[in-house]
Design a protein around this motif. Structure first.
Motif, PDB file in Angstrom:
ATOM      1  N   GLY A 385       0.820  -1.210   0.000  1.00 53.44           N
ATOM      2  CA  GLY A 385       0.000   0.000   0.000  1.00 53.44           C
ATOM      3  C   GLY A 385       0.849   1.253   0.000  1.00 53.44           C
ATOM      4  N   PHE A 386       1.853   1.285   0.872  1.00 54.95           N
ATOM      5  CA  PHE A 386       2.761   2.444   0.898  1.00 54.95           C
ATOM      6  C   PHE A 386       3.466   2.589  -0.449  1.00 54.95           C
ATOM      7  CE2 PHE A 386       3.698   2.344   5.795  1.00 54.95           C
ATOM      8  CZ  PHE A 386       2.362   2.538   6.038  1.00 54.95           C
ATOM      9  N   GLY A 387       3.860   1.452  -1.044  1.00 54.45           N
ATOM     10  CA  GLY A 387       4.545   1.497  -2.334  1.00 54.45           C
ATOM     11  C   GLY A 387       3.682   2.123  -3.419  1.00 54.45           C
ATOM     12  N   ALA A 388       2.380   1.769  -3.442  1.00 54.08           N
ATOM     13  CA  ALA A 388       1.467   2.347  -4.431  1.00 54.08           C
ATOM     14  C   ALA A 388       1.318   3.851  -4.214  1.00 54.08           C
ATOM     15  CB  ALA A 388       0.112   1.664  -4.343  1.00 54.08           C
ATOM     16  N   TRP A 389       1.153   4.263  -2.954  1.00 51.71           N
ATOM     17  CA  TRP A 389       1.013   5.705  -2.661  1.00 51.71           C
ATOM     18  C   TRP A 389       2.264   6.462  -3.080  1.00 51.71           C
ATOM     19  CZ3 TRP A 389      -0.757   4.704   3.071  1.00 51.71           C
ATOM     20  CH2 TRP A 389      -2.031   4.109   3.044  1.00 51.71           C
ATOM     21  N   SER A 390       3.432   5.859  -2.811  1.00 50.35           N
ATOM     22  CA  SER A 390       4.693   6.526  -3.130  1.00 50.35           C
ATOM     23  C   SER A 390       4.863   6.676  -4.637  1.00 50.35           C
ATOM     24  CB  SER A 390       5.860   5.734  -2.535  1.00 50.35           C
ATOM     25  OG  SER A 390       7.100   6.299  -2.923  1.00 50.35           O
ATOM     26  N   ALA A 391       4.597   5.621  -5.390  1.00 51.63           N
ATOM     27  CA  ALA A 391       4.739   5.699  -6.847  1.00 51.63           C
ATOM     28  C   ALA A 391       3.782   6.738  -7.428  1.00 51.63           C
ATOM     29  CB  ALA A 391       4.473   4.324  -7.474  1.00 51.63           C
ATOM     30  N   GLN A 392       2.570   6.806  -6.914  1.00 49.85           N
ATOM     31  CA  GLN A 392       1.617   7.795  -7.417  1.00 49.85           C
ATOM     32  C   GLN A 392       2.082   9.212  -7.105  1.00 49.85           C
ATOM     33  OE1 GLN A 392      -2.592   6.913  -7.194  1.00 49.85           O
ATOM     34  NE2 GLN A 392      -3.028   8.981  -6.464  1.00 49.85           N
ATOM     35  N   ALA A 393       2.632   9.415  -5.905  1.00 54.44           N
ATOM     36  CA  ALA A 393       3.127  10.748  -5.547  1.00 54.44           C
ATOM     37  C   ALA A 393       4.278  11.165  -6.462  1.00 54.44           C
ATOM     38  CB  ALA A 393       3.575  10.765  -4.087  1.00 54.44           C
ATOM     39  N   ARG A 394       5.195  10.239  -6.749  1.00 53.55           N
ATOM     40  CA  ARG A 394       6.296  10.557  -7.661  1.00 53.55           C
ATOM     41  C   ARG A 394       5.757  10.881  -9.049  1.00 53.55           C
ATOM     42  NH1 ARG A 394       8.595   5.987  -5.186  1.00 53.55           N
ATOM     43  NH2 ARG A 394       8.292   4.751  -7.081  1.00 53.55           N
ATOM     44  N   GLY A 395       4.740  10.125  -9.473  1.00 47.99           N
ATOM     45  CA  GLY A 395       4.145  10.390 -10.775  1.00 47.99           C
ATOM     46  C   GLY A 395       3.521  11.774 -10.850  1.00 47.99           C
ATOM     47  N   LEU A 396       2.861  12.198  -9.789  1.00 46.18           N
ATOM     48  CA  LEU A 396       2.275  13.541  -9.769  1.00 46.18           C
ATOM     49  C   LEU A 396       3.358  14.607  -9.909  1.00 46.18           C
ATOM     50  CD1 LEU A 396      -0.425  13.202  -6.958  1.00 46.18           C
ATOM     51  CD2 LEU A 396      -0.839  13.667  -9.375  1.00 46.18           C
ATOM     52  N   LEU A 397       4.487  14.391  -9.249  1.00 47.17           N
ATOM     53  CA  LEU A 397       5.587  15.351  -9.371  1.00 47.17           C
ATOM     54  C   LEU A 397       6.099  15.418 -10.804  1.00 47.17           C
ATOM     55  CD1 LEU A 397       7.544  14.649  -6.077  1.00 47.17           C
ATOM     56  CD2 LEU A 397       6.758  16.891  -6.821  1.00 47.17           C
ATOM     57  N   HIS A 398       6.241  14.261 -11.439  1.00 49.65           N
ATOM     58  CA  HIS A 398       6.688  14.258 -12.836  1.00 49.65           C
ATOM     59  C   HIS A 398       5.675  14.955 -13.737  1.00 49.65           C
ATOM     60  CE1 HIS A 398      10.342  11.979 -12.422  1.00 49.65           C
ATOM     61  NE2 HIS A 398       9.726  10.939 -11.868  1.00 49.65           N
ATOM     62  N   LEU A 399       4.389  14.715 -13.512  1.00 49.25           N
ATOM     63  CA  LEU A 399       3.366  15.403 -14.298  1.00 49.25           C
ATOM     64  C   LEU A 399       3.480  16.912 -14.119  1.00 49.25           C
ATOM     65  CD1 LEU A 399      -0.161  13.691 -14.124  1.00 49.25           C
ATOM     66  CD2 LEU A 399       1.296  14.038 -16.115  1.00 49.25           C
ATOM     67  N   HIS A 400       3.708  17.316 -12.896  1.00 45.56           N
ATOM     68  CA  HIS A 400       3.803  18.745 -12.594  1.00 45.56           C
ATOM     69  C   HIS A 400       4.979  19.387 -13.327  1.00 45.56           C
ATOM     70  CE1 HIS A 400       2.774  22.238 -10.147  1.00 45.56           C
ATOM     71  NE2 HIS A 400       4.061  22.428  -9.935  1.00 45.56           N
ATOM     72  N   ARG A 401       6.045  18.598 -13.559  1.00 52.97           N
ATOM     73  CA  ARG A 401       7.215  19.121 -14.269  1.00 52.97           C
ATOM     74  C   ARG A 401       7.118  18.889 -15.781  1.00 52.97           C
ATOM     75  NH1 ARG A 401      10.301  15.490 -10.735  1.00 52.97           N
ATOM     76  NH2 ARG A 401      10.651  16.485  -8.714  1.00 52.97           N
ATOM     77  N   ALA A 402       5.967  18.413 -16.235  1.00 53.25           N
ATOM     78  CA  ALA A 402       5.773  18.109 -17.654  1.00 53.25           C
ATOM     79  C   ALA A 402       6.698  16.995 -18.123  1.00 53.25           C
ATOM     80  CB  ALA A 402       5.970  19.358 -18.510  1.00 53.25           C
ATOM     81  N   GLU A 403       6.990  16.024 -17.233  1.00 55.71           N
ATOM     82  CA  GLU A 403       7.815  14.860 -17.567  1.00 55.71           C
ATOM     83  C   GLU A 403       6.877  13.654 -17.716  1.00 55.71           C
ATOM     84  OE1 GLU A 403      11.585  16.577 -14.953  1.00 55.71           O
ATOM     85  OE2 GLU A 403      10.422  14.865 -14.212  1.00 55.71           O
ATOM     86  N   ALA A 404       6.189  13.619 -18.846  1.00 58.23           N
ATOM     87  CA  ALA A 404       5.106  12.658 -19.015  1.00 58.23           C
ATOM     88  C   ALA A 404       5.592  11.212 -19.025  1.00 58.23           C
ATOM     89  CB  ALA A 404       4.344  12.963 -20.292  1.00 58.23           C
ATOM     90  N   ALA A 405       6.727  10.939 -19.651  1.00 56.08           N
ATOM     91  CA  ALA A 405       7.222   9.560 -19.729  1.00 56.08           C
ATOM     92  C   ALA A 405       7.534   9.018 -18.342  1.00 56.08           C
ATOM     93  CB  ALA A 405       8.461   9.502 -20.622  1.00 56.08           C
ATOM     94  N   GLU A 406       8.216   9.834 -17.542  1.00 53.51           N
ATOM     95  CA  GLU A 406       8.546   9.404 -16.185  1.00 53.51           C
ATOM     96  C   GLU A 406       7.283   9.248 -15.340  1.00 53.51           C
ATOM     97  OE1 GLU A 406       9.934  11.782 -17.833  1.00 53.51           O
ATOM     98  OE2 GLU A 406      12.124  11.565 -17.819  1.00 53.51           O
ATOM     99  N   ALA A 407       6.316  10.159 -15.536  1.00 57.87           N
ATOM    100  CA  ALA A 407       5.058  10.071 -14.800  1.00 57.87           C
ATOM    101  C   ALA A 407       4.336   8.767 -15.124  1.00 57.87           C
ATOM    102  CB  ALA A 407       4.171  11.271 -15.126  1.00 57.87           C
ATOM    103  N   LEU A 408       4.265   8.437 -16.399  1.00 62.65           N
ATOM    104  CA  LEU A 408       3.573   7.217 -16.810  1.00 62.65           C
ATOM    105  C   LEU A 408       4.223   5.990 -16.188  1.00 62.65           C
ATOM    106  CD1 LEU A 408       1.361   5.946 -18.547  1.00 62.65           C
ATOM    107  CD2 LEU A 408       3.007   5.883 -20.436  1.00 62.65           C
TER     108      LEU A 408
END
Length: 540
Positions: A385-408
């Protein structure tokens, strides 16, 4: 009442109590004679039956009478055990002051009593209160002492309670595998019916609560099912059956059976409010979450308020509700205040939402810091569960920086963590995030499929409003068309930093650094780090 009838009812009540048939035992013992005429063993059986049936006020009155009679008769060790049971039940009700008062009585009684099992139960309750209300972990020596007392007095309950203390200490300290191994071992004598029922129920509840804390849904499901089978022995009216029903409804909520959950969880939680405040409070919080996600804001606020009155801080739901209502700053302040009062495990449940609110209020640096903390907690506790939350949080940061590949990539990792848990709403939310990343990558067909899948799930769940991610920050105008992250990488390279050190400083992989450098070289028309550094100096 005819003496012969009274004797028959007493005999019937005693037999029913021995079989664990609490309703029959209660009715027969209550009807056999006035309470004042019952001997102490029958009075204790009546008190215990009342508690199992959820007749809390009556149980306390009868148990206190048992305690007074034991004290008057000089049975100090038995009086101490009765006082310990009362302390346990008051703490479960959420009244720490009264529970502590009973523990003080136990200490006074045991002062002149040679070492006996009651000393062990006192050690356990003192340690649990310290852990839950002060955050002080049980020491290994404390857990070992309890296990040794269990062996010395041939008291399996003390051995199990020692394993519970040791398991909780290991889990809170990050030794997840050993912690759960101890808790699993603690359950063996419970399943074998070798532990007094009140203490067996406490062990069950503790194990399930820990699984919930660590977002270990599979283990929570397994132990909830085991507890339900245990409760079936005593009928559906007993108090622990109600606790199980709340946990079962929490699991059904995760799995997407929202209409059934919303209809029942309020009733079950209200029924438990004067018996087990922790389970009742968690139930009301879950009710608030369902209402928030279905757009029932007033109902959500009311449910969160009931959770708070039972001692459960309704975060992050309350903060997310405020943010969705246009009060993101208010939500952020409430969430950061809640973070300040939690230990590392408790913070994990809030950090994903905190990243989201930090981004929506322009606190990018704070969002990165919170994401790194969640990543470290997920790694140290090995919680899916923590792992899923962490990966989603990192993805949001990548989206915020317009780093779509890393976010995906991060959103796909979060989906893999979710695969064995089946959280329908969270999975649909990930489809929304993946669609946004795919759209930015020009993969419109796949993005459309993800969006359609998410919307179908939201419709089926009845989710009337749901939080889409904060929009990616617009790319800053920069020489060469570099993105903000590419500018950070180039600045580090210009100062002579190696790829490895750039990765460490920016909390990304060396492979990602290399990919950013390749993009930079193409954009500014150079072929080496030296030429890129010279170009950067010319632009400054």
């Amino acid at each position: 009442m005819d003496t012969e009838i009274s004797a028959l009812m007493l005999s019937s009540g005693r037999a029913a109590y021995a079989r664990g048939e609490w309703r029959s035992a209660y009715e027969a013992l209550r009807g056999a004679a006035p309470v004042s005429m019952l001997d102490i063993e029958d009075l204790e059986a009546l008190a215990s039956s009342a508690w199992w049936l959820g007749l809390v006020k009556e149980n306390f009155e009868l148990s206190e009478e048992v305690f007074r009679q034991l004290c008057a008769g000089g049975s100090n060790a038995k009086a101490a055990m009765k006082a310990l049971q009362l302390a346990l039940l008051w703490v479960l009700r959420g009244d720490l002051m009264v529970g502590s008062g009973w523990l003080s009585r136990v200490r006074r009684i045991l002062r002149d009593v040679p070492q006996c099992p009651a000393h062990g139960y006192l050690l356990y309750l003192d340690s649990m209160i310290e852990l839950e209300f002060s955050g002080v972990l049980p020491t290994p020596s404390c857990a070992a002492e309890l296990r040794e007392m269990g062996r010395g007095f041939d008291e399996p309950a003390l051995t199990s309670l020692g394993l519970v203390l040791g398991g909780l200490a290991d889990l809170r300290g990050g030794n997840t595998a050993e912690g759960f191994a101890q808790l699993d071992e603690a359950m063996l004598p419970v399943l074998a019916d070798r532990i007094p029922l009140e203490w067996a129920g406490d062990i069950y509840c503790t194990v399930i609560h820990v699984c919930h804390e660590l977002a270990d849904v599979d283990r929570m499901r397994a132990w909830t099912e085991a507890t339900e089978r245990w409760c079936l022995r005593f009928g559906t009216a007993v108090v622990y059956s109600g606790v199980c029903r709340v946990h079962r409804l929490e699991l059904k909520s995760i799995e997407g059976d929202w209409p059934d959950v919303e209809r029942l969880i309020e009733l079950e939680s209200a029924d438990l409010a004067d018996k087990n405040v922790w389970a009742a409070g968690e139930g009301f919080y879950q009710l608030g979450e369902l209402r928030r996600l279905r757009g029932e804001d007033e109902g959500a606020r009311a449910a969160y308020g009931r959770a708070r009155r039972l001692g459960i801080d309704p975060q992050p739901g309350e903060a997310l509700l405020a943010s969705a209502g246009g009060h993101a700053e208010e939500g952020w302040l409430a969430l950061t205040a809640a973070l300040g009062g939690r230990d590392r495990v408790g913070r994990a449940r809030l950090l994903g939402a905190a990243v989201e609110l930090a981004l929506s209020t322009g606190r990018t640096v704070e969002a990165e810091k919170l994401s790194r903390e969640l990543e470290g907690t997920a790694r140290d506790y090995a919680s899916p569960g923590f792992g899923a939350w962490s990966a989603q949080a990192r993805g949001l940061l990548h989206l915020h920086r317009a780093e779509a590949a890393e976010a995906l990539q991060e959103f796909e990792a979060a989906s893999r963590f979710h695969s064995g848990i089946r959280p329908r709403y969270d999975t649909a939310r990930l489809h929304v995030l993946q669609a946004q990343a795919l759209e930015a990558l020009g993969r419109a067909d796949t993005a459309a499929w993800n969006s359609a899948t998410a919307r179908a799930t939201f419709k089926e769940l009845g989710a009337q409003s749901y939080p889409f991610p904060p929009s990616p920050a617009p790319p800053e105008t920069a020489p060469g068309g570099l993105t903000p992250r590419e500018k950070e990488v180039l600045a580090a390279v210009t100062s002579g930093t190696s790829n490895r050190d750039v990765a460490r400083l920016l909390f990304i992989s060396e492979k990602t650094v290399g990919r950013h450098l390749a993009n930079i070289f193409v954009k500014i028309g150079v072929t080496s780090r030296t030429a890129a550094a010279a170009w950067a100096r010319d632009q400054s």
